[in-house]
Each structure stands twice: as structure tokens, then as C-alpha cells.
Design an enzyme around this catalytic site. Structure first.
Site, short mmCIF file in Angstrom:
data_model
loop_
_atom_site.label_atom_id
_atom_site.label_comp_id
_atom_site.label_asym_id
_atom_site.label_seq_id
_atom_site.Cartn_x
_atom_site.Cartn_y
_atom_site.Cartn_z
N GLY A 13 63.31 17.56 114.43
CA GLY A 13 64.28 17.15 113.42
C GLY A 13 65.69 17.65 113.62
O GLY A 13 66.41 17.89 112.63
N ARG A 92 56.35 6.60 115.93
CA ARG A 92 55.39 5.51 115.74
C ARG A 92 56.11 4.18 115.94
O ARG A 92 57.22 3.99 115.43
CB ARG A 92 54.81 5.51 114.31
CG ARG A 92 54.09 6.75 113.91
CD ARG A 92 52.91 7.07 114.77
NE ARG A 92 51.85 6.08 114.71
CZ ARG A 92 50.83 6.04 115.55
NH1 ARG A 92 50.75 6.91 116.54
NH2 ARG A 92 49.89 5.12 115.42
N HIS A 110 68.52 6.55 119.81
CA HIS A 110 67.78 6.47 121.07
C HIS A 110 68.59 7.17 122.17
O HIS A 110 69.81 6.96 122.27
CB HIS A 110 67.54 5.00 121.43
CG HIS A 110 66.77 4.84 122.70
ND1 HIS A 110 65.40 4.94 122.75
CD2 HIS A 110 67.18 4.60 123.97
CE1 HIS A 110 65.00 4.77 124.01
NE2 HIS A 110 66.06 4.57 124.76
N ASP A 142 65.22 -4.08 115.31
CA ASP A 142 64.67 -5.43 115.15
C ASP A 142 63.23 -5.42 115.69
O ASP A 142 62.66 -4.35 115.93
CB ASP A 142 65.57 -6.49 115.80
CG ASP A 142 65.58 -6.40 117.32
OD1 ASP A 142 64.80 -5.60 117.89
OD2 ASP A 142 66.37 -7.12 117.94
N GLY A 144 61.96 -6.09 118.52
CA GLY A 144 61.72 -5.65 119.90
C GLY A 144 61.72 -4.12 120.00
O GLY A 144 61.90 -3.42 119.00
C1 GRF Z 1 65.91 12.32 120.05
O1 GRF Z 1 66.18 12.46 121.42
C2 GRF Z 1 66.05 10.88 119.65
O2 GRF Z 1 67.02 10.18 120.36
C3 GRF Z 1 64.68 10.34 119.98
O3 GRF Z 1 63.80 11.37 119.63
C4 GRF Z 1 64.46 12.62 119.72
C5 GRF Z 1 64.31 13.29 118.39
O4 GRF Z 1 64.80 14.60 118.38
N1 GRF Z 1 64.44 9.10 119.27
P1 GRF Z 1 64.91 15.41 117.02
O5 GRF Z 1 63.51 15.43 116.38
O6 GRF Z 1 65.90 14.74 116.14
O7 GRF Z 1 65.33 16.79 117.43
#
Ligand code: GRF
Length: 209
Positions: A13, A92, A110, A142, A144
Site C-alpha cells: 500500500g 485481482r 501500472h 476498461d 482489456g
Molecule cells: C505498484 O507498482 C503498482 O504500480 C502496481 O502494484 C504495485 C503496488 O505497490 N499495480 P503498493 O502496494 O502501492 O506499494
């Protein structure tokens, strides 16, 4: 009225923490973190939220079919009157039913410059591809995998000798900047799905603008 934001997490988190910190310094543009949901009971992010007085819920996916799991997510989000859902390390895959319900109100962070390196292990993919620049993306979700409209991106240079860990750390620093900015933009109305108004939630349908 503050925009009520729900954050879905699965683990440590740190992106959630970036939102908590931004709200604390008044940098979320009137957005208010109103609920954090984890699908894992031990997620460290739950403690980060609870220590700031943000309501938390654990909704475990284990033992539930996806539609049943997602119905519980939607109920919890609706009960808390959430208007924007942020996927912040939520591990998920969501089905089209959930995505359609929240379309235009659902964003994800991401660790690559989408459309490059969607899916898992984006940093590892970037290293394997030998690119000199990668980064991070906030986008609308979306149907995808990591294909929705891009809201914000930031570049990160790949350095000689970078490992997945060192690269991930530098990308994460940038994630922590663009995610609060994107939420703020949404709250202030400068970020909108498809450039128009967000998809009305079923409860909004029939309401006068
Ligand atoms: C991050 O790298 C985010 O881009 C990816 O999952 C990771 C989550 O990290 N979707 P955190 O739990 O916010 O430290």
C-alpha cells in the site's frame, strides 16, 4: 462536496500512502479517502489506512467465484457512496461486470509506460526488452488488461546495472507523484473518461444534472 474515493489494495500500500499523504497536505483537490478495501487480510496498507482513521474492509476472494467476490466489492463501495475507485496494487483481475458498473469511475496505476509492458512484472519485462526508458501510467480501466485511456504518465530512465528491484524503486517514486495528481485532476474535473462526463452510476440515472 468532497469526491468520495475508494481504494482497492492487496498488499503493502505505498501508493495508498501517497494518497493519504496528499490528502493530509491538501493536495487531493477536494477528494476524500472514504474506504480502503483489501482482498488480503494481512495487507500492510490496511494499517496505513486505519492509522489515519479511514474505514477499511477486508473482502477475501478465496472461496468465492469472481462474480460473488465482485458483488461484495460493489456493495461495500456503494454503501460507502464511493464515486471514484482507485486500484492501487490490487492483484485481482476484474470481470467485465464490475468494470462496466464502475466505468469512467475506475482507475489503475501500472509500473510501465502503457501500452508497453502490460500485465504482470512490467519492470522485468522492460529490463528483458532492453529499453532505455520506462515509467508508470495512471489509466482508466476498461475491459482489456491495462488498455484503458491514459490519464497520466511519467518516464523513468533505465540505468546500466539496474535490477528489477532498483528499477521498481525508482518507478515507484514516480507512481507516488502521478497517482495523487490523477485523483486530484478527477476531483477537479480536469480528468474525465473519454473527455466527457463520467458514466453515471445507476443511482444517478434519472437525476437531473
Ligand atoms: C505498484 O507498482 C503498482 O504500480 C502496481 O502494484 C504495485 C503496488 O505497490 N499495480 P503498493 O502496494 O502501492 O506499494
Amino acid at each position: 462536496m468532497a469526491l468520495r474515493v475508494g481504494v482497492l489494495i492487496s498488499g503493502r500500500g505505498t501508493n495508498l500512502q501517497s494518497l493519504i499523504d496528499a490528502e493530509g497536505r491538501g493536495a487531493l483537490g477536494g477528494a476524500s479517502l472514504a474506504l480502503v478495501i483489501s482482498n488480503r487480510p494481512g495487507a500492510a496498507g490496511l494499517e496505513r489506512a486505519a492509522s489515519r482513521g479511514i474505514p477499511t474492509r477486508v473482502i477475501e476472494h478465496r472461496g468465492l467465484a469472481r462474480p460473488a467476490f465482485e458483488a461484495q466489492l460493489t456493495s461495500a463501495l456503494e454503501e460507502a457512496r464511493i464515486e471514484l475507485v482507485v486500484l492501487a496494487g490490487f492483484m485481482r483481475v476484474l470481470t467485465t461486470g464490475f468494470i462496466r458498473r464502475w466505468k469512467g469511475r475506475l482507475i489503475n496505476i501500472h509500473p510501465s509506460l502503457l501500452p508497453a509492458f502490460p500485465g504482470m512484472h512490467a519492470q522485468r519485462q522492460a529490463l528483458a526488452a532492453g529499453v532505455r526508458v520506462t515509467g508508470c501510467t495512471v489509466h482508466f480501466v476498461d475491459e482489456g488488461v491495462d488498455t484503458g485511456t491514459v490519464i497520466a504518465q511519467r518516464q523513468v530512465a533505465v540505468r546500466p546495472g539496474d535490477t528489477e528491484e532498483t528499477l521498481s524503486t525508482r518507478i515507484l517514486e514516480q507512481e507516488h507523484r502521478i497517482l495523487p495528481e490523477a485523483v486530484r485532476g478527477y476531483a477537479e474535473g480536469t480528468v474525465r473518461h473519454g473527455g466527457g462526463k463520467p458514466t453515471p452510476a445507476p443511482s444517478d440515472v434519472g437525476r437531473r444534472p
